[in-house]
Design a protein around this motif. Structure first.
Motif, PDB file in Angstrom:
ATOM      1  N   GLY A 149       0.732  -1.152   0.005  1.00  0.00           N
ATOM      2  CA  GLY A 149      -0.070   0.022   0.069  1.00  0.00           C
ATOM      3  C   GLY A 149       0.814   1.003   0.074  1.00  0.00           C
ATOM      4  O   GLY A 149       0.550   2.253  -0.821  1.00  0.00           O
ATOM      5  N   LEU A 150       1.894   1.151   0.621  1.00  0.00           N
ATOM      6  CA  LEU A 150       2.905   2.510   0.688  1.00  0.00           C
ATOM      7  C   LEU A 150       3.377   2.656  -0.622  1.00  0.00           C
ATOM      8  O   LEU A 150       3.485   3.771  -1.038  1.00  0.00           O
ATOM      9  CB  LEU A 150       4.024   2.099   1.578  1.00  0.00           C
ATOM     10  N   VAL A 151       4.010   1.409  -1.601  1.00  0.00           N
ATOM     11  CA  VAL A 151       4.227   1.783  -2.945  1.00  0.00           C
ATOM     12  C   VAL A 151       3.255   2.292  -3.687  1.00  0.00           C
ATOM     13  O   VAL A 151       3.545   3.404  -4.458  1.00  0.00           O
ATOM     14  CB  VAL A 151       4.839   0.424  -3.335  1.00  0.00           C
ATOM     15  N   LYS A 152       2.264   1.959  -3.729  1.00  0.00           N
ATOM     16  CA  LYS A 152       0.918   2.710  -4.390  1.00  0.00           C
ATOM     17  C   LYS A 152       0.649   4.041  -4.171  1.00  0.00           C
ATOM     18  O   LYS A 152       0.395   4.868  -5.099  1.00  0.00           O
ATOM     19  CB  LYS A 152      -0.176   1.632  -4.157  1.00  0.00           C
ATOM     20  N   ARG A 153       0.791   4.179  -2.893  1.00  0.00           N
ATOM     21  CA  ARG A 153       0.256   5.684  -2.368  1.00  0.00           C
ATOM     22  C   ARG A 153       1.490   6.662  -2.834  1.00  0.00           C
ATOM     23  O   ARG A 153       0.908   7.760  -3.160  1.00  0.00           O
ATOM     24  CB  ARG A 153       0.221   5.492  -0.827  1.00  0.00           C
ATOM     25  N   VAL A 154       2.676   6.050  -2.536  1.00  0.00           N
ATOM     26  CA  VAL A 154       3.895   7.081  -2.937  1.00  0.00           C
ATOM     27  C   VAL A 154       3.807   7.489  -4.484  1.00  0.00           C
ATOM     28  O   VAL A 154       3.837   8.380  -5.220  1.00  0.00           O
ATOM     29  CB  VAL A 154       4.970   6.421  -2.631  1.00  0.00           C
ATOM     30  N   ALA A 155       3.531   6.340  -5.113  1.00  0.00           N
ATOM     31  CA  ALA A 155       3.499   6.263  -6.797  1.00  0.00           C
ATOM     32  C   ALA A 155       2.331   7.188  -7.203  1.00  0.00           C
ATOM     33  O   ALA A 155       2.190   7.584  -8.394  1.00  0.00           O
ATOM     34  CB  ALA A 155       3.330   4.896  -7.424  1.00  0.00           C
ATOM     35  N   SER A 156       1.386   7.482  -6.376  1.00  0.00           N
ATOM     36  CA  SER A 156       0.051   8.438  -6.844  1.00  0.00           C
ATOM     37  C   SER A 156       0.639   9.779  -7.068  1.00  0.00           C
ATOM     38  O   SER A 156      -0.208  10.578  -7.693  1.00  0.00           O
ATOM     39  CB  SER A 156      -1.003   8.175  -5.783  1.00  0.00           C
ATOM     40  N   VAL A 157       1.663  10.075  -6.494  1.00  0.00           N
ATOM     41  CA  VAL A 157       2.275  11.501  -6.781  1.00  0.00           C
ATOM     42  C   VAL A 157       3.598  11.423  -7.343  1.00  0.00           C
ATOM     43  O   VAL A 157       4.291  12.557  -7.135  1.00  0.00           O
ATOM     44  CB  VAL A 157       2.326  12.156  -5.366  1.00  0.00           C
ATOM     45  N   ASP A 158       3.716  10.403  -8.138  1.00  0.00           N
ATOM     46  CA  ASP A 158       5.285  10.188  -8.983  1.00  0.00           C
ATOM     47  C   ASP A 158       6.109  10.294  -8.071  1.00  0.00           C
ATOM     48  O   ASP A 158       7.300  10.637  -8.187  1.00  0.00           O
ATOM     49  CB  ASP A 158       5.238  11.450  -9.883  1.00  0.00           C
ATOM     50  N   GLY A 159       6.056   9.733  -6.467  1.00  0.00           N
ATOM     51  CA  GLY A 159       7.172   9.591  -5.787  1.00  0.00           C
ATOM     52  C   GLY A 159       7.704   8.222  -6.040  1.00  0.00           C
ATOM     53  O   GLY A 159       7.355   7.359  -6.813  1.00  0.00           O
ATOM     54  N   THR A 160       9.100   8.111  -5.206  1.00  0.00           N
ATOM     55  CA  THR A 160       9.519   6.839  -5.093  1.00  0.00           C
ATOM     56  C   THR A 160      10.013   6.340  -4.019  1.00  0.00           C
ATOM     57  O   THR A 160      10.094   7.184  -2.762  1.00  0.00           O
ATOM     58  CB  THR A 160      11.168   7.299  -5.971  1.00  0.00           C
ATOM     59  N   LEU A 161      10.059   4.935  -3.660  1.00  0.00           N
ATOM     60  CA  LEU A 161      10.257   4.432  -2.442  1.00  0.00           C
ATOM     61  C   LEU A 161      11.160   3.250  -2.634  1.00  0.00           C
ATOM     62  O   LEU A 161      11.037   2.423  -3.780  1.00  0.00           O
ATOM     63  CB  LEU A 161       8.856   3.623  -2.013  1.00  0.00           C
ATOM     64  N   SER A 162      12.176   3.425  -1.938  1.00  0.00           N
ATOM     65  CA  SER A 162      13.313   2.262  -1.657  1.00  0.00           C
ATOM     66  C   SER A 162      13.307   1.641  -0.293  1.00  0.00           C
ATOM     67  O   SER A 162      13.022   2.491   0.617  1.00  0.00           O
ATOM     68  CB  SER A 162      14.741   2.626  -2.293  1.00  0.00           C
ATOM     69  N   ILE A 163      13.632   0.363  -0.150  1.00  0.00           N
ATOM     70  CA  ILE A 163      14.044  -0.194   1.109  1.00  0.00           C
ATOM     71  C   ILE A 163      15.039  -1.063   1.094  1.00  0.00           C
ATOM     72  O   ILE A 163      15.418  -1.755   0.316  1.00  0.00           O
ATOM     73  CB  ILE A 163      12.501  -0.983   1.577  1.00  0.00           C
ATOM     74  N   ASP A 164      15.904  -0.914   2.240  1.00  0.00           N
ATOM     75  CA  ASP A 164      16.737  -1.786   2.425  1.00  0.00           C
ATOM     76  C   ASP A 164      16.828  -2.435   3.742  1.00  0.00           C
ATOM     77  O   ASP A 164      16.801  -1.892   4.810  1.00  0.00           O
ATOM     78  CB  ASP A 164      18.084  -0.905   2.412  1.00  0.00           C
TER      79      ASP A 164
END
Length: 390
Positions: free
Chosen positions: A358-373
């Motif tokens: 859900g975080l990935v989809k929410r961030v993508a809704s505003v053209d954002g990027t998410l990375s996780i390590d």
């Protein structure tokens, strides 16, 4: 057999196409010499766009040159937009004009040949008597004229289609520009959808806060009064009232959590810093929070950033078994970055169907990027970049 209306439609289309070619031939030939100076190219292009729109109902959108408009002669020739228009005016247009003149000549020959009997009958009678067999010869000429007309009809349609294709490709915007416009339209549409969804969440939050929550509070108060005053009831009844009172208070707590998850009022009133401070204070694990935002980002970006931190803290509590969490939010020139680090068990994977999806989809809704390590054994670092148009 074709219907009368269908035949009339075909004849009307042939007339329009012929008129289109006849009107374009002198314009295209004259434009050839005028376009050699390069200066009037945009005006010539506009004239042809009007011709396509008025006579064929073909709308060719205006092409815009990226950046500033070319001014000098050298800059105009170097412009891809001007070069495409020059290709039409200096190459395609003259060729189409010559083809149009040939087609018009075929029309004239065909019409003259197919009406040869009318021309013969217009002659004095003694001329027709002196030329025996003229009827059979006229019939052959008329048949030939019919073939010429059919050829002219086919060539007219072919030439109009070729001119329309060339005009659309060379006088209008390029494919790259059309794609750029499409992307801009989609981005604007998606931004509108995101804003509308955010407004809807705020409306639901107000309705829950002012409606259902107030009713539950009133119910809990009444049950508390009943439990305190009705001491002469049987123990079973008192137990039911006590359980109902406890359930009402738990429902109020859950509803408050739900309202805060939708769109907390403090986020709208005091901004992201105050909202995250309250979120960190309620977290079951210690949270070190650092927020640096200047100026304040848009409401949509604030809502997404809040959701990211809220969901991330929920995942930490449920899955990470962490002893502490660090949250850092910073506003840059054109982005808002969110970094969340916990010392938990690690092994978080967005493809595992957890809350990270859900975080990935929410961030993508505003053209954002998410990375996780998140290596096994920890620590887990979640980094989010949100574009922030100011």
């Amino acid at each position: 057999m074709p219907s009368t209306s269908g035949l009339r439609g075909r004849l009307g289309r042939v007339r329009r196409h012929t008129a289109f070619l006849a009107a374009g031939a002198p314009l295209q030939l004259a434009a050839f010499w005028t376009a050699l100076t390069v200066v009037p190219v945009p005006s010539l292009t506009e004239v042809h766009r009007h011709r396509f729109r008025a006579m064929l109902e073909v709308a060719i959108p205006p092409a815009t040159s990226p950046g500033h408009a070319p001014r000098g002669l050298r800059e105009r020739i170097a412009s891809p937009l001007i070069r495409r228009q020059l290709t039409y005016h200096l190459l395609v247009g003259p060729l189409v004009a010559l083809g149009a003149l040939a087609v018009l000549a075929l029309w004239a020959v065909g019409v003259t040949a197919i009406t040869v009997l009318l021309w013969i009958w217009a002659l004095p009678p003694e001329w027709r008597i002196d030329h025996r067999g003229y009827l059979s010869k006229a019939a052959y000429v008329s048949a030939g004229g019919l073939l010429v007309l059919l050829t002219a009809v086919w060539l007219t349609g072919t030439l109009v289609r070729a001119d329309t294709y060339a005009g659309t490709q060379l006088l209008g915007p390029s494919r790259a520009e059309l794609l750029r416009r499409r992307i801009e339209n989609l981005s604007e549409s998606r931004a509108g959808v995101v804003d509308a969804a955010d407004l809807e969440r705020r409306r639901i939050e107000r309705d829950l806060h002012d409606g259902a929550q107030q009713r539950l509070v009133s119910l809990a108060v009444n049950l508390g009064i009943a439990r305190a005053t009705l001491r002469d009831l049987p123990p079973e009844a008192l137990k039911v009232i006590d359980e109902a009172h406890r359930e009402a208070k738990e429902a109020i707590t859950e509803l408050q959590d739900l309202v805060r998850g939708l769109h907390p009022a403090v986020l709208e009133d005091r901004g992201l810093d105050a909202a995250l401070t309250g979120l960190a204070a309620r977290a079951p694990v210690p949270v070190r929070l650092s927020v640096r935002l200047e100026p304040r980002p848009s409401a949509t970006v604030e809502a997404v950033a809040y959701y990211v931190v809220s969901e991330a803290l929920t995942n930490v509590v449920k899955h990470a078994r962490a002893s502490q969490v660090a949250v850092r939010v910073e506003g840059k020139a054109d982005t808002v970055s969110v970094t969340i680090v916990d010392d938990g068990a690690g092994g978080a994977d967005p493809s595992g169907g957890t809350g990270l999806t859900g975080l990935v989809k929410r961030v993508a809704s505003v053209d954002g990027t998410l990375s996780i390590d998140s290596p096994a054994g920890g620590p887990t670092t979640l980094e989010v970049e949100l574009p922030c148009a100011r």
